[in-house]
Every structure is written in structure tokens, then in C-alpha cells.
Design an enzyme around this catalytic site. Structure first.
Site, PDB file in Angstrom:
ATOM      1  N   GLY A  34       0.819  -1.211   0.000  1.00 18.27           N
ATOM      2  CA  GLY A  34       0.000   0.000   0.000  1.00 18.27           C
ATOM      3  C   GLY A  34       0.850   1.256   0.000  1.00 18.27           C
ATOM      4  CB  ILE A  35      -0.108   4.821  -0.319  1.00 20.06           C
ATOM      5  CG1 ILE A  35      -0.726   4.594  -1.703  1.00 20.06           C
ATOM      6  CG2 ILE A  35       0.583   6.179  -0.253  1.00 20.06           C
ATOM      7  CD1 ILE A  35      -1.851   5.555  -2.038  1.00 20.06           C
ATOM      8  CE  LYS A  36       7.682   2.093   1.217  1.00 20.87           C
ATOM      9  NZ  LYS A  36       9.140   2.224   0.945  1.00 20.87           N
ATOM     10  N   GLY A  37       2.821   5.662   4.684  1.00 16.95           N
ATOM     11  CA  GLY A  37       2.364   6.811   5.444  1.00 16.95           C
ATOM     12  C   GLY A  37       3.485   7.791   5.718  1.00 16.95           C
ATOM     13  CG  MET A  38       3.465  11.657   4.389  1.00 17.44           C
ATOM     14  SD  MET A  38       3.001  13.350   3.949  1.00 17.44           S
ATOM     15  CE  MET A  38       1.234  13.279   4.191  1.00 17.44           C
ATOM     16  CE  LYS A  45      -1.174   2.349  11.838  1.00 18.93           C
ATOM     17  NZ  LYS A  45      -2.604   2.770  11.791  1.00 18.93           N
ATOM     18  CG  ASP A 104      -9.036  -1.680  20.531  1.00 18.83           C
ATOM     19  OD1 ASP A 104      -8.457  -0.630  20.880  1.00 18.83           O
ATOM     20  OD2 ASP A 104      -9.262  -2.626  21.307  1.00 18.83           O
TER      21      ASP A 104
END
Length: 625
Positions: free
Chosen positions: A327-331, A346, A381
Site C-alpha cells: 500500500g501507500i506508505k504513510g508520512m 505500526k 482498536d
């Protein structure tokens, strides 16, 4: 090795003090849970929400109290290894007739690991594995309620049994018309029993405690007939008249899984023997891990313990490697997973791009907000862990490089336990259920061709659910902040759930505005924002360019959720929340509500009073789930 003799003069006192700490914790936990009944009866919805938030904090407070007492009274951290061996043995002895032994073991671990060096974190000193069985625990006191009650209806008296079953919970607020509601339930049950022969063991088993959450109370049980068991839940709500009504009848594992979803707030239920409740619920929802059932009951620390044991067991019996999550990597968050394991990990990055004006502590605060808030089935959650060790051999080199680049402060690679095995130690990590990212789910449909009926249905279902998710969040006073498709996921039941929390805000803290009309041609043609924007300003009409680039998506979105692009929609909900109104969010489809299925003017005599006659032959098929 454990000592052969219990000769320490202090070990029993330490164990007893620790047990006293746990008993105090569970008594407070249970008392607060039991008070939910009165709050429900008096429609104290804000009190219910406040209690749900505060109860989450109980555990850590009691652990700190207990560890402080042990250090103050016994200098626990200075005691020898031999003494701590004996402390655990004495504690096991105190658990023999205990009604919550698994919770008490976890409490022992929480306190002990605050005091001892990590070299003690092995089964000789803490409960790496459970020591006391939770099977067949019963409270033998004459006044104690059983875990569940059994009712034995016939075809002729099932409606009367439903009335008695509900009255046995002794709710102190009058029902609007319980006989009518029991008739509705009977009709719903008859749809599953009309072609079924009732066997000798036909019965309804119902857990003795009502399940309270938000504005609802839930009867939870199962119908048993022959070889078949069908899970059952009856939501009880306040009607507009201020009296009680049974709002629906939920049947089957899928309905119950949605009710107990990881994306919902924890239940409040008065449980004397929680393991018995978990065992009963697991019989109804065999696909739900025990860890998640404990979480749903508000026993999150036990859920964490069981999750970690399950995780270690899975690691031992698998060979695939941890990798950067697809998926698209988070900032802000670095996300990785183990393909064979249905969760993602995460880690908060050390560095963020300029547009992300935040900090590690602020991000942790957002995740805590979600933990304590009503998640209304729309926010996943998370479980929070520190100093988690993974086998280095199971980590993909590309993933190690990614962590070293973006979160070096959170990474240690060493043989910390000096056992010859190199480990990857993550200082702080959130773990949550893996879902299909919504952008990937939509892209799969685009790739199949939007003209294909299946792809078209997938797009429509996803976009409608996305809008429903945002509206449910709004009802709960949550603004997602970053509403891009990639920040939402699809669950196994097709529900859209939000899982990127670093930009969430309370709706009541935001200022929703329309984009001002340009004052001249220069402003109208400008590619830059020419109007003033405050830190909490939100312009809903600007969502469209980021969300609706695809024509098929735009068509569905504007048909069902175009109001999300109007500042007035957000402002009206903001005003409602500020006025103190608590919105209804149902953990089941609205079509299941009796008010949808039955016309208001229907006469009571039109309702079923008993089940239809049974057929001559039915085979072994049993009930329709």
C-alpha cells in the site's frame, strides 16, 4: 529450577499484597461495570461515555499502586531470585479457588515486570504460560448468579418465555410494550424454526449479565436445537416515549461478530467469572480470537497477554518474513506485517514532512483518544506494546533498512538476552487488525473494468460504506482529518473502518467554513490558497478534488453522500453535539430494526403467539443460521 522448600519469611507477604492489589482492581472494575445498568435505566448517556473512558485507566492505576506498595513495604526490587521463585509459588496457591485466575496472573506479570530486571522475564518468575486452569470455575455461594440461564420453551409458549427471559434482568424502567416486542422476536425466531422439528434439548441459553454500551443494553445468548446452536442477541433501547423497547433480533455468528467488533467501544457487563463468559461467547463466535473477546469485555490487558502468546505461538509455527506492508506508505507511521498473520505493526517515525505539524507525544495522544472514545464500529482498536523482540532472521532486509532510515530511535538489533539469538527490538509499536486498504480495494475494481457488474457493485458498496463510516464518525464527534481512501480499510464483513489517527480532531474543536468567493480575477485564477486559513479551519468543498477523481466513484459519492462536501452538514452536527445530544449508532443493519420491519399501526393480535406446527420430516439440517 523452583525451590524445593518455601522457606522465605517474606515471599508469602509479597504474593498476598500483590493479590490484594488485583482483588481491589477487579472489585472496582466490576462495580463500575455494574453501575452501567443504572446509567442505562436513567438515560445517563454522558455518564456512560465518561465511565467507559475512565474504566480503561483503572488497570494501570492499580498496577502502579501495587508496585509502589511492594517497594515501600518489602523492598521488592532488592529481593533475591530465590525469594521471587517462592513469590510465584505462593501466588499460584492463592489462585486455587480464585474466580478470575487468568486476570490475576496477568496482573502479577504487570506488577513484577515493573520491579524486576528483564532477565527475570521467564516462566520461573512470571506467568509466561498460564498456571491455573479456567475450566469449569463456578461460584458456589448460594446468592451467586450462574454464568448463564437456560429456558426450555415449547412451540406454544415461546412468546411467554421471551417475556420472562427479558424480565429476569430486572430492568427498573418500564417497557413500552414487552408483549408486542416478544411477538416481534417470536416472528424473527419462527423464520428459523418454522421448518424445523424441535428436539428434546430445545432451549435458549442467555448470559446472566446484560451487555451495556453507549445507549443500548444487549441480551446475549444462543438457541440450541438438536445438533445446532444459533447465536442470539436482543438489543434493548429507549424509545422516543422514554420507555424501553426490544429494537431487533440478531442471529448467527456474523451478526454477533459485528456486535463485538474490534472497531467498537468495550462493553460493560457485570461478570463474576469472566473466563466463563469468554468460553460461552467463543462457542458462539469460534472465529473470534479469545484475545479480542477479552478486549470487547473491557479486559484489554488480558487481551494483550493472550494476543502476545498467540503471536509467539504463530512465530514458532511459521517461516515467512516480516515485510513493509503493501500500500501507500504513510508520512507519520511506518507499517510492516507478517503475511501469514492477520495483523499489522505500526511504528511512529522519527521524522515527518513539513506539512505534518506533529510530534511523537501528540500522535500517542491521538491513539489514546481513540482507545478511550466510542469507536462506533468505524475506528480500529489498537494494542500498544513496548520493547517487543522479534527474531532478526525473520525480518526482511528491506524492512530493516526502512526502520533504520525513518525510525532509528525505535530500533535495536542485539542479542539482548545473551542466548546466541540476534533480535530486532522495537521500542514502541501499535498492533491492529489487518484490513484491505480502501484505495487498493477500489483499484482492484478499476482494474477489472468499471463496466463489469461485479466491479461496479464493488465500487458502489465501497463508496457508500466510506460515506457511512464518515457519518458515523461525525455522530461520535470525530473528524478524521485526512479523509483519503488509503486511510480506510475493508473488514471481513465489508465494513469500512478508519485507521489513520494522527490528524483526528473532535468535531466540536473544528471550524467548518465555505471557501469565500474570489474578490477579483487574480484571486479566481490563482493556483494558491488566497484566503486566510486558521489551524482548525476545514473547508469540506475542497475534499472533492482529492476523493472524486474517478467518474464512477464521483457518481456514487454524489448520489449518496454529496452532503459531506457541504459545510452546513458538518456545522449542523457540530451544533447537535454541542447541545449535548448523543446520536444513535446501531451495531447492526437498520433493516433489522423492528420499527423498519413492522408498521407502527399494526395490531397486537396480528402477531404470532406461538411457533407454527412443526413438519413431519426435517432431517438433521436444524435451524437456519
Amino acid at each position: 529450577m523452583f525451590p524445593q522448600r518455601l522457606d522465605s519469611t517474606i515471599a508469602y507477604d509479597i504474593a498476598k499484597a500483590m493479590m490484594d492489589g488485583f482483588n481491589r482492581h477487579y472489585q472496582l472494575f466490576r462495580t463500575e461495570s455494574a453501575r452501567a445498568k443504572h446509567r442505562f435505566e436513567t438515560a445517563d448517556w454522558h455518564g456512560q461515555q465518561r465511565a467507559q473512558r475512565e474504566r480503561i485507566e483503572f488497570y494501570d492505576l492499580r498496577v502502579r499502586e501495587a508496585s509502589t506498595r511492594l517497594e515501600r513495604e518489602f523492598k521488592a526490587g532488592e529481593q533475591s531470585m530465590d525469594v521471587w521463585h517462592q513469590v510465584k509459588l505462593h501466588y499460584i496457591g492463592l489462585l486455587v479457588n480464585h474466580h478470575q485466575p487468568e486476570l490475576a496472573e496477568t496482573f502479577f506479570n504487570s506488577v513484577t515486570t515493573k520491579i524486576l530486571h528483564r532477565s527475570y522475564f521467564q516462566n520461573d518468575f512470571i506467568f509466561v504460560r498460564p498456571a491455573v486452569s479456567t475450566e469449569y470455575i463456578e461460584n458456589e455461594e448460594p446468592t451467586a448468579q450462574p454464568t448463564y440461564r437456560a429456558y426450555y420453551p415449547t412451540r406454544d409458549n415461546l412468546r411467554e418465555i421471551i417475556v420472562r427471559l427479558v424480565r429476569d434482568f430486572d430492568l427498573r424502567l418500564e417497557f413500552e410494550d414487552l408483549e408486542r416486542d416478544a411477538g416481534y422476536v417470536l416472528e424473527a425466531v419462527s423464520e428459523r424454526l418454522s421448518d424445523v422439528k424441535l428436539r428434546a434439548n430445545f432451549q435458549i441459553q442467555v448470559l446472566s449479565g446484560l451487555f451495556f454500551r453507549n445507549k443500548g443494553a444487549y441480551v446475549v445468548g444462543k438457541i440450541i436445537n438438536g445438533f445446532n446452536e444459533v447465536p442470539l442477541a436482543l438489543p434493548i433501547l429507549h424509545s422516543k416515549s422514554g420507555k424501553l423497547v426490544i429494537d431487533a433480533a440478531l442471529f448467527g455468528e456474523d451478526d454477533l461478530l459485528i456486535l463485538f467488533s474490534f472497531a467498537r467501544a468495550y462493553f460493560m457487563v457485570d461478570m463474576g467469572i469472566p473466563s466463563a463468559y469468554v468460553q460461552f461467547l467463543r462457542s458462539m463466535m469460534p472465529h473470534m480470537p479469545r484475545a479480542e473477546i477479552y478486549n470487547a469485555l473491557g479486559l484489554a490487558k488480558q487481551g494483550k497477554t493472550l494476543f502476545y502468546r498467540d503471536f509467539l505461538h504463530h512465530l514458532r509455527h511459521s517461516t515467512d518474513k516480516f515485510r513493509i506492508a503493501p500500500g501507500i506508505k504513510g508520512m507519520v507511521m511506518l507499517v510492516f506485517d507478517l503475511p501469514s498473520f492477520p495483523y499489522v505493526f505500526k511504528v511512529i517515525k522519527d521524522y515527518y514532512p513539513p506539512q505534518k505539524d506533529t510530534s511523537r507525544e501528540q500522535i500517542k495522544g491521538k491513539y489514546l483518544l481513540v482507545k478511550q472514545h466510542d469507536r462506533v464500529g468505524r475506528m480500529a482498536d489498537t494494542q500498544e506494546y513496548s520493547e517487543v523482540a522479534f527474531p532478526r532472521a525473520r525480518f526482511d532486509d528491506e524492512l530493516i533498512a526502512e526502520i533504520e532510515k525513518f525510525a532509528p530511535s525505535q530500533l535495536e538489533i542485539s542479542d539482548r538476552d545473551r542466548d546466541g539469538n540476534t533480535e530486532v527490538i522495537i521500542k514502541h509499536v501499535y498492533i491492529e487488525r489487518r484490513m484491505i486498504p480502501l484505495n487498493i480495494y477500489l483499484q482492484e475494481a478499476f482494474d477489472a473494468g468499471v463496466g463489469e457488474p461485479a466491479a461496479k457493485n464493488q465500487i458502489e458498496r465501497a463508496v457508500v460504506e466510506y460515506g457511512n463510516a464518515i457519518k458515523d464518525l461525525v455522530a461520535a464527534n470525530i473528524f478524521p482529518g485526512d479523509m483519503l481512501w488509503k486511510n480506510f480499510g475493508i473488514t471481513r464483513h465489508g465494513k469500512v473502518v478508519f485507521y489513520d489517527y494522527d490528524e483526528i480532531e473532535y468535531i466540536t474543536d473544528c471550524k467548518f467554513r465555505r471557501v469565500p468567493a474570489p474578490r477579483n480575477d487574480e484571486e479566481e485564477m490563482s493556483g494558491e490558497v488566497w484566503y486566510s486559513v486558521g489551524p482548525k479551519d476545514v473547508f469540506p468543498e475542497t475534499f472533492a478534488p482529492f476523493l472524486l477523481g474517478n467518474d464512477a466513484v464521483r457518481e456514487v459519492f454524489m448520489k449518496h453522500h454529496g452532503d459531506l462536501l457541504d459545510a452546513e452538514f458538518w456545522q449542523s452536527h457540530q451544533a447537535r453535539i454541542q447541545a449535548g445530544h448523543v446520536h444513535d449508532v446501531f451495531p447492526y443493519e437498520r433493516e433489522k430494526r423492528f420499527t423498519r420491519r413492522h408498521s407502527p399501526g399494526r395490531n397486537d393480535h396480528e402477531l404470532l403467539t406461538h411457533l407454527p406446527p412443526e413438519p413431519m420430516l426435517t432431517g438433521l439440517s436444524g435451524m437456519t443460521p
